[in-house]
Enzyme design. Structure first.
Site, mmCIF file in Angstrom:
data_model
loop_
_atom_site.group_PDB
_atom_site.id
_atom_site.type_symbol
_atom_site.label_atom_id
_atom_site.label_comp_id
_atom_site.label_asym_id
_atom_site.label_seq_id
_atom_site.Cartn_x
_atom_site.Cartn_y
_atom_site.Cartn_z
ATOM 1 N N THR A 25 86.866 -19.571 38.225
ATOM 2 C CA THR A 25 85.702 -20.429 37.983
ATOM 3 C C THR A 25 86.147 -21.687 37.251
ATOM 4 O O THR A 25 86.846 -21.612 36.249
ATOM 5 C CB THR A 25 84.664 -19.639 37.155
ATOM 6 O OG1 THR A 25 84.141 -18.610 37.983
ATOM 7 C CG2 THR A 25 83.531 -20.532 36.663
ATOM 8 N N HIS A 177 82.562 -9.755 44.746
ATOM 9 C CA HIS A 177 82.892 -9.684 43.318
ATOM 10 C C HIS A 177 82.149 -8.488 42.722
ATOM 11 O O HIS A 177 80.960 -8.567 42.410
ATOM 12 C CB HIS A 177 82.462 -10.980 42.640
ATOM 13 C CG HIS A 177 83.043 -11.186 41.271
ATOM 14 N ND1 HIS A 177 83.682 -10.186 40.572
ATOM 15 C CD2 HIS A 177 83.084 -12.289 40.484
ATOM 16 C CE1 HIS A 177 84.086 -10.671 39.398
ATOM 17 N NE2 HIS A 177 83.735 -11.948 39.327
ATOM 18 N N ASN A 180 84.401 -7.332 36.499
ATOM 19 C CA ASN A 180 84.169 -8.176 35.321
ATOM 20 C C ASN A 180 82.754 -8.176 34.755
ATOM 21 O O ASN A 180 82.288 -9.172 34.184
ATOM 22 C CB ASN A 180 84.607 -9.626 35.623
ATOM 23 C CG ASN A 180 86.116 -9.723 35.822
ATOM 24 O OD1 ASN A 180 86.841 -8.782 35.506
ATOM 25 N ND2 ASN A 180 86.581 -10.849 36.348
ATOM 26 N N TYR A 182 79.752 -8.160 36.132
ATOM 27 C CA TYR A 182 78.639 -8.843 36.793
ATOM 28 C C TYR A 182 77.756 -7.814 37.513
ATOM 29 O O TYR A 182 77.957 -6.612 37.351
ATOM 30 C CB TYR A 182 79.171 -9.956 37.713
ATOM 31 C CG TYR A 182 79.846 -11.030 36.884
ATOM 32 C CD1 TYR A 182 79.101 -11.826 36.012
ATOM 33 C CD2 TYR A 182 81.224 -11.206 36.906
ATOM 34 C CE1 TYR A 182 79.715 -12.780 35.201
ATOM 35 C CE2 TYR A 182 81.845 -12.160 36.098
ATOM 36 C CZ TYR A 182 81.077 -12.940 35.249
ATOM 37 O OH TYR A 182 81.666 -13.877 34.441
ATOM 38 N N ASN A 237 82.419 -9.019 29.670
ATOM 39 C CA ASN A 237 80.966 -9.114 29.727
ATOM 40 C C ASN A 237 80.275 -7.824 29.283
ATOM 41 O O ASN A 237 79.206 -7.468 29.785
ATOM 42 C CB ASN A 237 80.498 -9.567 31.118
ATOM 43 C CG ASN A 237 80.915 -10.991 31.387
ATOM 44 O OD1 ASN A 237 80.740 -11.857 30.533
ATOM 45 N ND2 ASN A 237 81.493 -11.245 32.550
HETATM 46 C C1 LIG Z 1 89.545 -20.164 34.064
HETATM 47 C C2 LIG Z 1 89.345 -18.790 34.625
HETATM 48 C C3 LIG Z 1 88.318 -18.563 35.505
HETATM 49 C C4 LIG Z 1 88.153 -17.299 36.099
HETATM 50 N N1 LIG Z 1 87.158 -17.124 37.028
HETATM 51 C C5 LIG Z 1 87.068 -15.952 37.704
HETATM 52 C C6 LIG Z 1 86.157 -15.807 38.782
HETATM 53 O O1 LIG Z 1 85.448 -16.739 39.165
HETATM 54 N N2 LIG Z 1 86.099 -14.600 39.403
HETATM 55 C C7 LIG Z 1 86.875 -13.546 39.021
HETATM 56 O O2 LIG Z 1 86.788 -12.480 39.615
HETATM 57 N N3 LIG Z 1 87.772 -13.674 38.019
HETATM 58 C C8 LIG Z 1 87.909 -14.848 37.370
HETATM 59 N N4 LIG Z 1 88.864 -14.996 36.409
HETATM 60 C C9 LIG Z 1 89.854 -13.926 36.187
HETATM 61 C C10 LIG Z 1 91.097 -14.213 37.042
HETATM 62 O O3 LIG Z 1 90.823 -14.120 38.425
HETATM 63 C C11 LIG Z 1 92.229 -13.216 36.710
HETATM 64 O O4 LIG Z 1 91.741 -11.913 36.903
HETATM 65 C C12 LIG Z 1 92.740 -13.363 35.286
HETATM 66 O O5 LIG Z 1 93.006 -14.719 34.963
HETATM 67 C C13 LIG Z 1 94.034 -12.541 35.088
HETATM 68 O O6 LIG Z 1 95.032 -12.991 35.983
HETATM 69 P P1 LIG Z 1 96.237 -13.952 35.477
HETATM 70 O O7 LIG Z 1 96.884 -13.223 34.334
HETATM 71 O O8 LIG Z 1 97.145 -14.085 36.663
HETATM 72 O O9 LIG Z 1 95.634 -15.240 35.030
HETATM 73 C C14 LIG Z 1 89.021 -16.236 35.771
HETATM 74 C C15 LIG Z 1 90.060 -16.480 34.842
HETATM 75 C C16 LIG Z 1 90.231 -17.725 34.290
HETATM 76 C C17 LIG Z 1 91.380 -17.956 33.340
#
Ligand SMILES: Cc1cc2nc3c(=O)[nH]c(=O)nc-3n(C[C@H](O)[C@H](O)[C@H](O)COP(=O)(O)O)c2cc1C
Length: 368
Positions: A25, A177, A180, A182, A237
């Site tokens: 996001t 989705h 997390n 939701y 959440n």
């Molecule tokens: C800025 C940001 C926005 C995110 N938005 C979403 C999202 O829209 N949908 C979702 O399922 N997870 C979202 N996440 C979680 C990421 O998809 C991911 O699960 C999380 O960053 C861990 O992976 P990483 O260690 O590779 O960053 C978001 C994470 C970050 C940092």
């Protein structure tokens, strides 16, 4: 790093590598409309084997944050089409993450200023983002109202409609989705679901909405173009469950016959400890995968949370099919190339994650 770069078939999605851009996001879609800047951002990242878009609301009621995109109107479909065309033109594949936030919302973001909806009228101890005087601001979520049983078919229909819109917009598929904390996850986990009807109580009841939604989506666009994201133990959440192994074991065994493209599993606490757990004992992810395979599940197994190149390579050797990278893709538009060549990575700037313009979005440097 040879395994990460092997092609793989995920349902009907033929992917050039195992490297997936995780859903992220970014709050840069005013009026829920995707923009030209978003097309630039996603196209810069088209060398991923698969891009999963930022979470995208299936309806106005499904929105919980300022300036997140939607996929329910003709204008949104037309705007997304420009993005999918650009990504495909650059040789990429892209699915849209379908989102209903449930209680993680604020009256200011809801149709008519009404309360957000949820399985039960229990507020989430968490924050959302509003834009106040042009500045992204974290605020407490509003107290939700419990959905009536007779409203749930309408929510399932909204997911079905959004899936149809996704295909009309040129997406290669969708990711539901269900992670997390939701709406779908709120129904799954007992901390947020206190219903005593056929959608609450035993695991089979709490999983009912998820399964109805997946069935509707797969009927609409086919299982081979449908993925799903789960986060069995995340506290994100404000959700929890005393027996995640049993709950998610049931969920994946029920998903197995639907011939989905992939299952996307967040290991541990999203964006935090990979070994975080709920229910008092470590979560056994290989056992979850075995349950899915044992029930006949053929979808690709996608893992996420805190992966770097070496851990990703290891997980493919251990039996994962795909690895999703989040923050590393924010900062490295050419992440696959950097992982392949062992080039140093750019560092993500958290201050530009949510909201704003091109700074911290499309201006991370790629290798020449
Ligand atoms: C800025 C940001 C926005 C995110 N938005 C979403 C999202 O829209 N949908 C979702 O399922 N997870 C979202 N996440 C979680 C990421 O998809 C991911 O699960 C999380 O960053 C861990 O992976 P990483 O260690 O590779 O960053 C978001 C994470 C970050 C940092």
């Amino acid at each position: 790093m040879t395994h990460l770069f092997e092609p793989v078939q995920a349902g009907e999605l033929q992917l050039a590598s195992r490297i997936v851009m995780a859903p992220l996001t970014r709050n840069r879609a005013p009026d829920a409309l995707p923009t030209a800047l978003m097309a630039t951002y996603y196209t810069q990242r088209a060398s991923a084997g698969l891009i999963v878009t930022e979470a995208t609301a299936i309806s106005h009621q499904g929105q919980g944050y300022a300036d997140v995109p939607g996929i329910w109107s003709d204008a949104q479909v037309a705007a997304w089409k420009r993005i999918t065309n650009a990504v495909h033109g650059a040789g990429g594949k892209i699915v849209v993450q379908l989102w209903h936030v449930g209680r993680v919302s604020h009256v200011d973001l809801q149709p008519g200023g009404q309360a957000p909806v949820a399985p039960s009228a229990i507020a989430a101890k968490t924050k959302t983002v509003l834009i106040q005087n042009g500045v992204p601001t974290f605020v407490e979520t509003s107290v939700p109202r419990a959905l009536r049983v007779d409203e749930l078919p309408g929510i399932v229909a909204d997911y079905r409609h959004a899936a149809r819109c996704a295909i009309a917009a040129g997406f290669d598929g969708v990711e539901l989705h269900a992670a997390n904390g939701y709406l779908i996850d709120q129904f799954l986990r007992s901390s947020s679901n206190r219903r005593d009807d056929s959608y609450g109580g035993p695991i089979e009841h709490r999983a009912r909405l998820l399964l109805e939604v997946v069935q509707a989506i797969t009927q609409e666009i086919g299982g081979g173009r449908t993925g799903i994201r789960l986060s069995p133990v995340t506290p994100a959440n404000d959700v929890s469950d005393p027996d995640p192994q049993q709950l998610f074991g049931y969920v994946v065994s029920q998903l197995a016959p639907l011939r989905l493209a992939y299952l996307h599993v967040i290991e541990g606490s999203t964006g935090a400890a990979r070994d975080y757990t709920q229910g008092g004992k470590p979560f056994d992810y290989p056992a979850l995968q075995d349950t899915y395979r044992g029930a006949g599940g053929t979808g690709a197994w996608m893992v996420n949370n805190g992966y770097d190149g070496a851990l990703a390579e290891h997980s493919i050797i251990e039996g994962a099919d795909l690895v999703a990278f989040g923050k590393l893709f924010i900062a490295n538009p050419d992440l696959p190339r950097r992982l392949r060549d062992g080039t140093p990575l750019n560092t993500p700037d958290r201050s530009t994650f949510y909201g704003g313009g091109s700074k911290g979005y499309t201006d991370y440097p790629a290798l020449a």
